[in-house]
Design an enzyme around this catalytic site. Structure first.
Site, mmCIF file in Angstrom:
data_model
loop_
_atom_site.group_PDB
_atom_site.id
_atom_site.type_symbol
_atom_site.label_atom_id
_atom_site.label_comp_id
_atom_site.label_asym_id
_atom_site.label_seq_id
_atom_site.Cartn_x
_atom_site.Cartn_y
_atom_site.Cartn_z
ATOM 1 C CE LYS A 143 -0.486 -0.523 5.012
ATOM 2 N NZ LYS A 143 -1.394 -1.003 6.069
ATOM 3 C CE1 TYR A 161 12.568 31.489 7.375
ATOM 4 C CE2 TYR A 161 12.911 29.194 6.786
ATOM 5 C CZ TYR A 161 12.660 30.504 6.420
ATOM 6 O OH TYR A 161 12.514 30.814 5.101
ATOM 7 C CG MET A 197 9.728 24.119 1.531
ATOM 8 S SD MET A 197 8.868 25.451 0.691
ATOM 9 C CE MET A 197 7.296 24.749 0.387
HETATM 10 C C1 LIG Z 1 -0.692 -2.186 6.509
HETATM 11 C C2 LIG Z 1 -1.270 -3.484 6.852
HETATM 12 C C3 LIG Z 1 -0.449 -4.585 7.131
HETATM 13 C C4 LIG Z 1 1.061 -4.464 7.215
HETATM 14 O O1 LIG Z 1 1.401 -3.829 8.421
HETATM 15 P P1 LIG Z 1 2.945 -3.634 8.846
HETATM 16 O O2 LIG Z 1 2.865 -3.109 10.227
HETATM 17 O O3 LIG Z 1 3.493 -2.613 7.901
HETATM 18 O O4 LIG Z 1 3.587 -4.938 8.711
HETATM 19 C C5 LIG Z 1 -1.049 -5.802 7.365
HETATM 20 N N1 LIG Z 1 -2.400 -5.935 7.351
HETATM 21 C C6 LIG Z 1 -3.219 -4.895 7.108
HETATM 22 C C7 LIG Z 1 -4.680 -5.103 7.108
HETATM 23 C C8 LIG Z 1 -2.692 -3.639 6.847
HETATM 24 O O5 LIG Z 1 -3.516 -2.612 6.593
#
Ligand SMILES: *Cc1c(COP(=O)(O)O)cnc(C)c1O
Length: 365
Positions: free
Chosen positions: A35, A259, A307
Site C-alpha cells: 500500500k 528560522y 522547506m
Molecule cells: C498495513 C497493513 C499490514 C502491514 O502492516 P505492517 O505493520 O506494515 O507490517 C497488514 N495488514 C493490514 C490489514 C494492513 O492494513
C-alpha cells in the site's frame, strides 16, 4: 542540474527482507503489503523485488488495477475492500481478492452480480475497533458471503493492535488470538492474521497462532514495527535518502541558526547546509540533535528544518566541505532513529518521501 538529493531503493534488501519474514513463519504463504506506493518505494519496483511473494496486498483499488497492467498475475488483495459498486465489479474483471469488513460491503457484493468467481477475506474485529465484524455477528456475515454465488474462497482475517508489545496491558496479542479462535470456530477457511510485528513475534506466540497467510509490510522495507531495531531482526534498509552539503558556514559563538533562531552556537562551529527539507519528506518536527551522517560520519542536525534545507554540526567532520555526501537515513543510519527523533515512526517517513525527490535503484548485489 538536478538538486543533489536522491533516494536509492535497494531491491535486493527488499527481497532479503521478504525471505526473513518467511523464515519467521515457516510454511505460511505471504502477502507482501505494498500500500501507499509500496511504502514510498514504488509499486513497479515492488513487483520485481517481491516476485516470490504469494500475492501483493494494498489499499488502493486503482493501484491494484495498475499492478495488473504491470503484469502481476498472482493474487492481489484489497485490504480495506471495495468502496463503491464500480470497485466491486473490478474484483471480477481484474481477479482481485477483497476484504469484507462491514454490512455495506456485503451488500455491494450481493448486488454486484459478479460474472466470475472472486475470493474474499472476511474481517473480524478482535479489539482494535477499527474495521471488522464483531465476534457475535461473524458467523452470520460468513453465511451471507457463502450465499453469494460468485464468492469462492473465504479467508478469515483480523488485525493486531499491539503485536509489537508482548503482553500489552490493554490488549495483548494473545487476547486477540483468543477472540479470533473463538469466532472462527467451525468456519472453513485459511487464517490471515499477522502484520510485521506479529511475524516477528511468531516464535513467542506461535503455538496459539495458526498462520496460513502472513501480511508483512514495514519489515519488507527494512523498518521496525516496534522498539527493537530492524537490524536486530536481520532486516536490511531498503531506502537510503542522501544529499550533499551546498554551503558551509563558520558561525561565531553567540550566533543563531535558521528560522526562529532556535539554536544558539556556544563556541565557534562549522555548520553544513544540506539540500534537504520538509518539502522533500524530511520531518519538520525533527529538532536539534537528530542523527545524520556527513561523509559517513555520524553528527547531528542543528536548528529548525526548513522547506528545502537543514543545518548540521560539522564538528565531528572537520574535512567536510561543499559537495560532501550526506545520509539522511538508510545504510548506516536506521530510518527508525530519525523517526524517533521527530516523534514519529519510520512508516511515516517512508510514505512521505516527496515526489520531487529523484528515486534511483541501487545496482544489484
Ligand atoms: C498495513 C497493513 C499490514 C502491514 O502492516 P505492517 O505493520 O506494515 O507490517 C497488514 N495488514 C493490514 C490489514 C494492513 O492494513
Amino acid at each position: 542540474m538536478p538538486r543533489p538529493i536522491r533516494a536509492t531503493i535497494h531491491l535486493d534488501a527488499m527481497q532479503h527482507n521478504l525471505e526473513r519474514a518467511r523464515a519467521c513463519v515457516p510454511g505460511a504463504k505471504a502477502w507482501a503489503v505494498v500500500k501507499a506506493n509500496a511504502y514510498g518505494h514504488g509499486l513497479e519496483r515492488a513487483t520485481r523485488a517481491f516476485a516470490s511473494a504469494d500475492g501483493l496486498a494494498l489499499i488502493e483499488p486503482d493501484y491494484a488495477v495498475h499492478l495488473r497492467a504491470l503484469g502481476w498475475t498472482k493474487p492481489i488483495l484489497l485490504l480495506e475492500g471495495v468502496f463503491d459498486p464500480a470497485d466491486a465489479r473490478l474484483l471480477a474483471s481484474h481477479g482481485l481478492n477483497s476484504a469484507v469488513h462491514c454490512d455495506e460491503q456485503l451488500r455491494l457484493l450481493e448486488l454486484a452480480q459478479l460474472d466470475r468467481p472472486v475470493d474474499v477475506h472476511l474481517k473480524l474485529n478482535t479489539g482494535m475497533n477499527r474495521l471488522g465484524f464483531s465476534p457475535a455477528r461473524f458467523a452470520a456475515a460468513y453465511a451471507r458471503l457463502r450465499a453469494i454465488p460468485a464468492v469462492r474462497k473465504i479467508t478469515l482475517m483480523t488485525h493486531f493492535a499491539n503485536a509489537d508489545v508482548p503482553a500489552h496491558p490493554r490488549l495483548a496479542i494473545g487476547e486477540q488470538i483468543r477472540r479470533f479462535r473463538a469466532a472462527a470456530e467451525g468456519l472453513d477457511g485459511d487464517w490471515s492474521l499477522s502484520n510485521s510485528a506479529a511475524v516477528l513475534q511468531q516464535a513467542a506466540v506461535g503455538a496459539s497462532l495458526r498462520s496460513d497467510w502472513i501480511r508483512p509490510g514495514i519489515m519488507l522495507y527494512g523498518g521496525s514495527p516496534g522498539h527493537e531495531s530492524a537490524a536486530s531482526h536481520g532486516l536490511l534498509p531498503a531506502m537510503s535518502l542522501e544529499s550533499e552539503l551546498i554551503a558551509v558556514q563558520q558561525v561565531e559563538a553567540g550566533e543563531y541558526i535558521g528560522y526562529g533562531s532556535r539554536f544558539q552556537v556556544e563556541r565557534p562551529m562549522r555548520v553544513g547546509v544540506v539540500a534537504c527539507g520538509y518539502a522533500d519528506g524530511y520531518p519538520r518536527h525533527a529538532g536539534t540533535d537528530t542523527p545524520i551522517l556527513v561523509d559517513g560520519v555520524r553528527t547531528r542536525t542543528v536548528g529548525r528544518v526548513s522547506m528545502d534545507m537543514l543545518a548540521v554540526d560539522l564538528g565531528p567532520v572537520p574535512q567536510a566541505q561543499v559537495g560532501s555526501r550526506v545520509t539522511l537515513w538508510g545504510k548506516g543510519l536506521p530510518i527508525d532513529e530519525v523517526a524517533h527523533a521527530a516523534g514519529t515512526i519510520g512508516y511515516e517517513l517512508m510514505c512521505a518521501l516527496a515526489a520531487r525527490v529523484r528515486v534511483e535503484e541501487a545496482p544489484h548485489g
